[in-house]
Enzyme design. Structure first.
Site, PDB file in Angstrom:
ATOM      1  N   LYS A  11       0.509  32.113  28.864  1.00  0.00           N
ATOM      2  CA  LYS A  11       1.650  31.410  28.259  1.00  0.00           C
ATOM      3  C   LYS A  11       2.551  32.371  27.453  1.00  0.00           C
ATOM      4  O   LYS A  11       2.188  33.526  27.206  1.00  0.00           O
ATOM      5  CB  LYS A  11       1.114  30.268  27.400  1.00  0.00           C
ATOM      6  CG  LYS A  11       0.378  29.195  28.227  1.00  0.00           C
ATOM      7  CD  LYS A  11      -0.003  27.996  27.374  1.00  0.00           C
ATOM      8  CE  LYS A  11      -0.685  26.935  28.227  1.00  0.00           C
ATOM      9  NZ  LYS A  11      -0.932  25.687  27.453  1.00  0.00           N
ATOM     10  N   TYR A  51       4.012  19.986  34.359  1.00  0.00           N
ATOM     11  CA  TYR A  51       3.259  19.177  33.397  1.00  0.00           C
ATOM     12  C   TYR A  51       3.566  17.687  33.552  1.00  0.00           C
ATOM     13  O   TYR A  51       3.386  16.922  32.606  1.00  0.00           O
ATOM     14  CB  TYR A  51       3.567  19.633  31.969  1.00  0.00           C
ATOM     15  CG  TYR A  51       2.810  20.891  31.560  1.00  0.00           C
ATOM     16  CD1 TYR A  51       1.415  20.891  31.468  1.00  0.00           C
ATOM     17  CD2 TYR A  51       3.473  22.071  31.260  1.00  0.00           C
ATOM     18  CE1 TYR A  51       0.713  22.024  31.085  1.00  0.00           C
ATOM     19  CE2 TYR A  51       2.779  23.212  30.876  1.00  0.00           C
ATOM     20  CZ  TYR A  51       1.397  23.178  30.789  1.00  0.00           C
ATOM     21  OH  TYR A  51       0.684  24.298  30.405  1.00  0.00           O
ATOM     22  N   PHE A  59       3.710  15.060  23.046  1.00  0.00           N
ATOM     23  CA  PHE A  59       3.979  16.501  22.970  1.00  0.00           C
ATOM     24  C   PHE A  59       4.694  17.041  24.206  1.00  0.00           C
ATOM     25  O   PHE A  59       4.917  18.245  24.316  1.00  0.00           O
ATOM     26  CB  PHE A  59       2.681  17.278  22.731  1.00  0.00           C
ATOM     27  CG  PHE A  59       1.592  17.031  23.757  1.00  0.00           C
ATOM     28  CD1 PHE A  59       1.593  17.690  24.973  1.00  0.00           C
ATOM     29  CD2 PHE A  59       0.570  16.130  23.486  1.00  0.00           C
ATOM     30  CE1 PHE A  59       0.596  17.464  25.914  1.00  0.00           C
ATOM     31  CE2 PHE A  59      -0.437  15.896  24.422  1.00  0.00           C
ATOM     32  CZ  PHE A  59      -0.421  16.568  25.651  1.00  0.00           C
ATOM     33  N   ARG A  87     -12.401  27.700  32.911  1.00  0.00           N
ATOM     34  CA  ARG A  87     -12.299  26.817  31.748  1.00  0.00           C
ATOM     35  C   ARG A  87     -13.289  27.237  30.659  1.00  0.00           C
ATOM     36  O   ARG A  87     -12.996  27.138  29.467  1.00  0.00           O
ATOM     37  CB  ARG A  87     -12.458  25.362  32.168  1.00  0.00           C
ATOM     38  CG  ARG A  87     -11.240  24.891  32.998  1.00  0.00           C
ATOM     39  CD  ARG A  87     -11.353  23.475  33.470  1.00  0.00           C
ATOM     40  NE  ARG A  87     -11.105  22.498  32.424  1.00  0.00           N
ATOM     41  CZ  ARG A  87      -9.898  22.106  32.016  1.00  0.00           C
ATOM     42  NH1 ARG A  87      -8.800  22.654  32.537  1.00  0.00           N
ATOM     43  NH2 ARG A  87      -9.759  21.206  31.089  1.00  0.00           N
ATOM     44  N   THR A  93      -9.141  23.421  24.320  1.00  0.00           N
ATOM     45  CA  THR A  93      -7.676  23.326  24.223  1.00  0.00           C
ATOM     46  C   THR A  93      -7.194  23.641  22.816  1.00  0.00           C
ATOM     47  O   THR A  93      -6.227  24.385  22.631  1.00  0.00           O
ATOM     48  CB  THR A  93      -7.218  21.901  24.621  1.00  0.00           C
ATOM     49  OG1 THR A  93      -7.693  21.621  25.940  1.00  0.00           O
ATOM     50  CG2 THR A  93      -5.707  21.782  24.577  1.00  0.00           C
ATOM     51  N   ARG A 104      -9.110  31.569  24.062  1.00  0.00           N
ATOM     52  CA  ARG A 104      -8.367  30.811  23.039  1.00  0.00           C
ATOM     53  C   ARG A 104      -8.885  31.100  21.632  1.00  0.00           C
ATOM     54  O   ARG A 104      -8.100  31.134  20.674  1.00  0.00           O
ATOM     55  CB  ARG A 104      -8.412  29.322  23.372  1.00  0.00           C
ATOM     56  CG  ARG A 104      -7.453  28.980  24.524  1.00  0.00           C
ATOM     57  CD  ARG A 104      -7.680  27.594  25.035  1.00  0.00           C
ATOM     58  NE  ARG A 104      -6.642  27.156  25.963  1.00  0.00           N
ATOM     59  CZ  ARG A 104      -6.811  26.142  26.812  1.00  0.00           C
ATOM     60  NH1 ARG A 104      -7.950  25.481  26.853  1.00  0.00           N
ATOM     61  NH2 ARG A 104      -5.828  25.785  27.622  1.00  0.00           N
ATOM     62  N   ASN A 114      -1.510  27.906  23.025  1.00  0.00           N
ATOM     63  CA  ASN A 114      -2.956  28.132  23.209  1.00  0.00           C
ATOM     64  C   ASN A 114      -3.249  29.133  24.330  1.00  0.00           C
ATOM     65  O   ASN A 114      -4.299  29.095  24.953  1.00  0.00           O
ATOM     66  CB  ASN A 114      -3.701  26.811  23.390  1.00  0.00           C
ATOM     67  CG  ASN A 114      -3.312  26.081  24.642  1.00  0.00           C
ATOM     68  OD1 ASN A 114      -2.362  26.467  25.323  1.00  0.00           O
ATOM     69  ND2 ASN A 114      -4.023  25.019  24.974  1.00  0.00           N
ATOM     70  N   HIS A 117      -3.422  28.420  30.502  1.00  0.00           N
ATOM     71  CA  HIS A 117      -3.660  27.149  31.202  1.00  0.00           C
ATOM     72  C   HIS A 117      -4.574  27.432  32.385  1.00  0.00           C
ATOM     73  O   HIS A 117      -4.436  28.467  33.040  1.00  0.00           O
ATOM     74  CB  HIS A 117      -2.344  26.560  31.720  1.00  0.00           C
ATOM     75  CG  HIS A 117      -2.561  25.467  32.726  1.00  0.00           C
ATOM     76  ND1 HIS A 117      -2.761  24.158  32.345  1.00  0.00           N
ATOM     77  CD2 HIS A 117      -2.677  25.491  34.079  1.00  0.00           C
ATOM     78  CE1 HIS A 117      -2.979  23.428  33.438  1.00  0.00           C
ATOM     79  NE2 HIS A 117      -2.929  24.218  34.498  1.00  0.00           N
ATOM     80  N   GLU A 128      -0.984  23.003  41.924  1.00  0.00           N
ATOM     81  CA  GLU A 128      -0.416  23.978  40.980  1.00  0.00           C
ATOM     82  C   GLU A 128      -0.174  25.326  41.661  1.00  0.00           C
ATOM     83  O   GLU A 128       0.872  25.953  41.453  1.00  0.00           O
ATOM     84  CB  GLU A 128      -1.349  24.120  39.769  1.00  0.00           C
ATOM     85  CG  GLU A 128      -1.379  22.865  38.916  1.00  0.00           C
ATOM     86  CD  GLU A 128      -2.369  22.905  37.759  1.00  0.00           C
ATOM     87  OE1 GLU A 128      -2.421  21.925  37.008  1.00  0.00           O
ATOM     88  OE2 GLU A 128      -3.093  23.917  37.597  1.00  0.00           O
TER      89      GLU A 128
HETATM   90  P1  CMP Z   1      -2.788  23.099  28.975  1.00  0.00           P
HETATM   91  O1  CMP Z   1      -4.169  23.416  29.424  1.00  0.00           O
HETATM   92  O2  CMP Z   1      -1.691  23.954  29.450  1.00  0.00           O
HETATM   93  O3  CMP Z   1      -2.476  21.596  29.400  1.00  0.00           O
HETATM   94  C1  CMP Z   1      -1.609  20.766  28.666  1.00  0.00           C
HETATM   95  C2  CMP Z   1      -1.147  21.408  27.410  1.00  0.00           C
HETATM   96  O4  CMP Z   1      -0.599  20.533  26.472  1.00  0.00           O
HETATM   97  C3  CMP Z   1      -2.330  22.008  26.698  1.00  0.00           C
HETATM   98  O5  CMP Z   1      -2.779  23.139  27.393  1.00  0.00           O
HETATM   99  C4  CMP Z   1      -1.750  22.265  25.316  1.00  0.00           C
HETATM  100  O6  CMP Z   1      -1.050  23.492  25.240  1.00  0.00           O
HETATM  101  C5  CMP Z   1      -0.760  21.131  25.205  1.00  0.00           C
HETATM  102  N1  CMP Z   1      -1.248  20.119  24.280  1.00  0.00           N
HETATM  103  C6  CMP Z   1      -2.308  19.330  24.450  1.00  0.00           C
HETATM  104  N2  CMP Z   1      -2.435  18.524  23.399  1.00  0.00           N
HETATM  105  C7  CMP Z   1      -1.425  18.807  22.576  1.00  0.00           C
HETATM  106  C8  CMP Z   1      -1.019  18.303  21.331  1.00  0.00           C
HETATM  107  N3  CMP Z   1      -1.693  17.316  20.723  1.00  0.00           N
HETATM  108  N4  CMP Z   1       0.073  18.839  20.776  1.00  0.00           N
HETATM  109  C9  CMP Z   1       0.762  19.823  21.407  1.00  0.00           C
HETATM  110  N5  CMP Z   1       0.428  20.334  22.593  1.00  0.00           N
HETATM  111  C10 CMP Z   1      -0.663  19.837  23.166  1.00  0.00           C
END
Ligand code: CMP
Length: 140
Positions: A11, A51, A59, A87, A93, A104, A114, A117, A128
């Site tokens: 990211k 997404y 979010f 993962r 996450t 992470r 974070n 992905h 994807e």
């Molecule tokens: P990712 O694995 O890319 O998949 C969805 C993304 O949404 C996740 O990682 C986070 O970066 C983001 N995400 C998930 N929950 C939240 C949240 N509560 N607030 C902001 N971003 C979020």
């Protein structure tokens, strides 16, 4: 366990801090092979498509703005049980909940920033990967 492929994004918080190589080292140390990789700057529309499953979440706007605000590195990773394996290496996450040694835990800044992905299932991995790579760009 059969050879499997998963889709990965490094990211904007990773590219901005010059951590692409450090994250890739963790990926490779976990036994995953980077069989495709390129740096792209997603449009907002591309981020919204990617997404789309989160469209109704509070979010969504913040997430898609962040993912289209700066370059990312998109990858295809290959290995035994690659989806679950990646993962595990990514960690939770929310970096506050991530296990020591995970990407992470080591690099992520927040739930939104974070660092990485990874696909959550074979079906999503296929969709994807197809959004960003043609078949002849993936070299196993
Ligand atoms: P990712 O694995 O890319 O998949 C969805 C993304 O949404 C996740 O990682 C986070 O970066 C983001 N995400 C998930 N929950 C939240 C949240 N509560 N607030 C902001 N971003 C979020």
């Amino acid at each position: 366990m059969a050879l499997q492929r998963t889709f990965s994004i490094l990211k904007p918080d990773v590219t901005r801090r010059n951590l692409t190589g450090a994250v890739n080292a963790k990926i490779e140390a976990a036994g995953l092979r980077i069989v495709a990789q390129k740096r792209v700057h997603m449009s907002l529309a591309e981020a919204e498509t990617f997404y789309g499953v989160h469209r109704a979440r509070p979010f969504f706007g913040e997430l898609t703005q962040m993912m289209s605000a700066a370059p990312v590195v998109v990858q295809v990773l290959e290995g035994d049980n690659a989806i679950a394996r990646y993962r595990d290496v990514m960690g939770a996450t929310n970096p506050a909940n991530a296990v020591p040694g995970t990407i992470r835990k080591e690099f992520a800044l927040s739930m939104g920033e974070n660092s990485v992905h990874g696909s959550d299932a074979p079906e999503t991995a296929a969709v994807e990967i197809a959004q960003f790579f043609a078949g002849n760009e993936i070299v196993g």
